[in-house]
Motif scaffolding. Structure first.
Motif, mmCIF file in Angstrom:
data_model
loop_
_atom_site.group_PDB
_atom_site.id
_atom_site.type_symbol
_atom_site.label_atom_id
_atom_site.label_comp_id
_atom_site.label_asym_id
_atom_site.label_seq_id
_atom_site.Cartn_x
_atom_site.Cartn_y
_atom_site.Cartn_z
ATOM 1 N N THR A 47 -32.784 117.896 -81.626
ATOM 2 C CA THR A 47 -33.466 118.523 -80.712
ATOM 3 C C THR A 47 -33.211 117.864 -79.296
ATOM 4 O O THR A 47 -33.687 118.866 -78.413
ATOM 5 C CB THR A 47 -34.916 118.169 -80.900
ATOM 6 N N GLY A 48 -32.205 117.039 -79.178
ATOM 7 C CA GLY A 48 -32.027 116.545 -77.765
ATOM 8 C C GLY A 48 -33.018 115.734 -77.106
ATOM 9 O O GLY A 48 -32.954 115.647 -75.865
ATOM 10 N N GLU A 49 -33.809 114.909 -77.785
ATOM 11 C CA GLU A 49 -34.955 114.282 -77.173
ATOM 12 C C GLU A 49 -34.575 112.716 -77.610
ATOM 13 O O GLU A 49 -35.317 112.117 -76.803
ATOM 14 C CB GLU A 49 -36.317 114.511 -78.106
ATOM 15 N N PHE A 50 -33.591 112.518 -78.364
ATOM 16 C CA PHE A 50 -33.345 111.065 -78.492
ATOM 17 C C PHE A 50 -32.678 110.486 -77.458
ATOM 18 O O PHE A 50 -31.359 111.151 -77.237
ATOM 19 C CB PHE A 50 -32.727 110.720 -80.026
ATOM 20 N N VAL A 51 -32.728 109.385 -76.967
ATOM 21 C CA VAL A 51 -32.127 108.599 -75.951
ATOM 22 C C VAL A 51 -31.290 107.472 -76.391
ATOM 23 O O VAL A 51 -30.208 107.355 -76.396
ATOM 24 C CB VAL A 51 -32.839 108.345 -74.789
ATOM 25 N N ASP A 52 -32.205 106.577 -76.987
ATOM 26 C CA ASP A 52 -31.449 105.411 -77.675
ATOM 27 C C ASP A 52 -32.727 104.739 -78.457
ATOM 28 O O ASP A 52 -33.933 105.068 -78.183
ATOM 29 C CB ASP A 52 -31.164 104.386 -76.377
ATOM 30 N N GLY A 53 -32.218 103.706 -79.204
ATOM 31 C CA GLY A 53 -33.413 102.867 -79.835
ATOM 32 C C GLY A 53 -32.742 101.821 -80.397
ATOM 33 O O GLY A 53 -31.496 101.763 -80.859
ATOM 34 N N GLN A 54 -33.397 100.560 -80.809
ATOM 35 C CA GLN A 54 -32.856 99.510 -81.406
ATOM 36 C C GLN A 54 -34.029 98.765 -81.975
ATOM 37 O O GLN A 54 -35.122 98.638 -81.681
ATOM 38 C CB GLN A 54 -32.353 98.532 -80.353
ATOM 39 N N ALA A 55 -33.808 98.107 -83.012
ATOM 40 C CA ALA A 55 -34.663 97.190 -83.766
ATOM 41 C C ALA A 55 -34.270 95.680 -83.249
ATOM 42 O O ALA A 55 -33.294 95.620 -82.947
ATOM 43 C CB ALA A 55 -34.245 97.079 -85.340
ATOM 44 N N LEU A 56 -35.329 94.902 -83.333
ATOM 45 C CA LEU A 56 -35.078 93.545 -82.568
ATOM 46 C C LEU A 56 -35.225 92.482 -83.340
ATOM 47 O O LEU A 56 -36.098 92.678 -84.538
ATOM 48 C CB LEU A 56 -36.137 93.340 -81.309
ATOM 49 N N SER A 57 -34.519 91.427 -83.328
ATOM 50 C CA SER A 57 -34.643 90.288 -84.157
ATOM 51 C C SER A 57 -35.771 89.579 -83.960
ATOM 52 O O SER A 57 -36.372 89.630 -82.898
ATOM 53 C CB SER A 57 -33.446 89.288 -83.901
ATOM 54 N N THR A 58 -36.445 88.728 -85.058
ATOM 55 C CA THR A 58 -37.482 87.930 -84.785
ATOM 56 C C THR A 58 -37.394 86.767 -83.689
ATOM 57 O O THR A 58 -38.257 85.951 -83.350
ATOM 58 C CB THR A 58 -38.158 87.418 -85.962
ATOM 59 N N GLU A 59 -36.073 86.495 -83.809
ATOM 60 C CA GLU A 59 -35.703 85.249 -82.811
ATOM 61 C C GLU A 59 -35.442 85.463 -81.265
ATOM 62 O O GLU A 59 -35.065 86.899 -80.858
ATOM 63 C CB GLU A 59 -34.153 84.803 -83.377
ATOM 64 N N GLY A 60 -35.858 84.585 -80.540
ATOM 65 C CA GLY A 60 -35.823 85.071 -78.983
ATOM 66 C C GLY A 60 -35.888 83.798 -78.351
ATOM 67 O O GLY A 60 -36.157 82.757 -78.842
ATOM 68 N N THR A 61 -35.871 84.095 -77.030
ATOM 69 C CA THR A 61 -35.841 82.889 -75.727
ATOM 70 C C THR A 61 -36.605 83.388 -74.878
ATOM 71 O O THR A 61 -36.495 84.406 -74.394
ATOM 72 C CB THR A 61 -34.487 82.204 -75.458
ATOM 73 N N TRP A 62 -37.563 82.359 -74.265
ATOM 74 C CA TRP A 62 -38.120 82.609 -73.066
ATOM 75 C C TRP A 62 -37.383 81.926 -71.812
ATOM 76 O O TRP A 62 -36.935 81.007 -71.809
ATOM 77 C CB TRP A 62 -39.496 82.147 -73.056
ATOM 78 N N VAL A 63 -37.121 82.800 -70.765
ATOM 79 C CA VAL A 63 -36.597 82.224 -69.722
ATOM 80 C C VAL A 63 -37.285 82.557 -68.397
ATOM 81 O O VAL A 63 -37.774 83.695 -68.420
ATOM 82 C CB VAL A 63 -34.822 82.983 -69.533
ATOM 83 N N ARG A 64 -37.463 81.643 -67.264
ATOM 84 C CA ARG A 64 -38.103 82.056 -66.136
ATOM 85 C C ARG A 64 -37.362 81.217 -65.019
ATOM 86 O O ARG A 64 -37.106 80.075 -65.233
ATOM 87 C CB ARG A 64 -39.558 81.464 -66.281
#
Length: 135
Positions: A47-64
């Protein structure tokens, strides 16, 4: 047209009707869930409505940034938290109502025993694209 982020949350609290953690699903249930997502994206590509998508891992890091050179890094987020971002999809649609309609359909992805998980999705317009609410 306006772009919206459909943000998929995995909630540990009883927010979803079929709130069985994915680590308790069978491989066939996981496969069916992922296939639903792929089919949904393919439909929106048509339909031309999709731009992008991703599933994310449960692992991650906080950075500040701390103002002193190398930023501190902390482990997380952790899967045992109440709310974890599971993935996202960006759509480009004619109206806020269409974004809501698509989020509702995406929320019906199958989970344990093939039942819709009724997960909560956060719908956000991109900055500079105010929602066109006509209610």
């Amino acid at each position: 047209m306006a772009k919206y982020l459909l943000l998929k949350h995995y909630r540990g609290a009883p927010a979803a009707v079929n709130d069985v953690p994915m680590d308790q699903w069978t491989q066939d249930e996981i496969t069916a869930h992922v296939q639903y997502m792929r089919d949904f994206a393919a439909k929106l590509e048509g339909t031309g409505e999709f731009v992008d998508g991703q599933a994310l891992s449960t692992e991650g890091t906080w950075v500040r940034y701390d103002g002193e050179g190398k930023p501190p890094v902390t482990d997380g987020p952790f899967a045992e938290t109440k709310d974890l971002i599971a993935g996202w999809m960006v759509v480009d649609v004619d109206s806020y109502e269409r974004a809501i309609e698509l989020a509702g359909e995406l929320s019906a992805a199958p989970g344990k025993d093939g039942k819709p998980i009724h997960e909560w999705l956060e719908v956000r317009p991109f900055y500079g694209n105010p929602p066109t609410i006509t209610e």
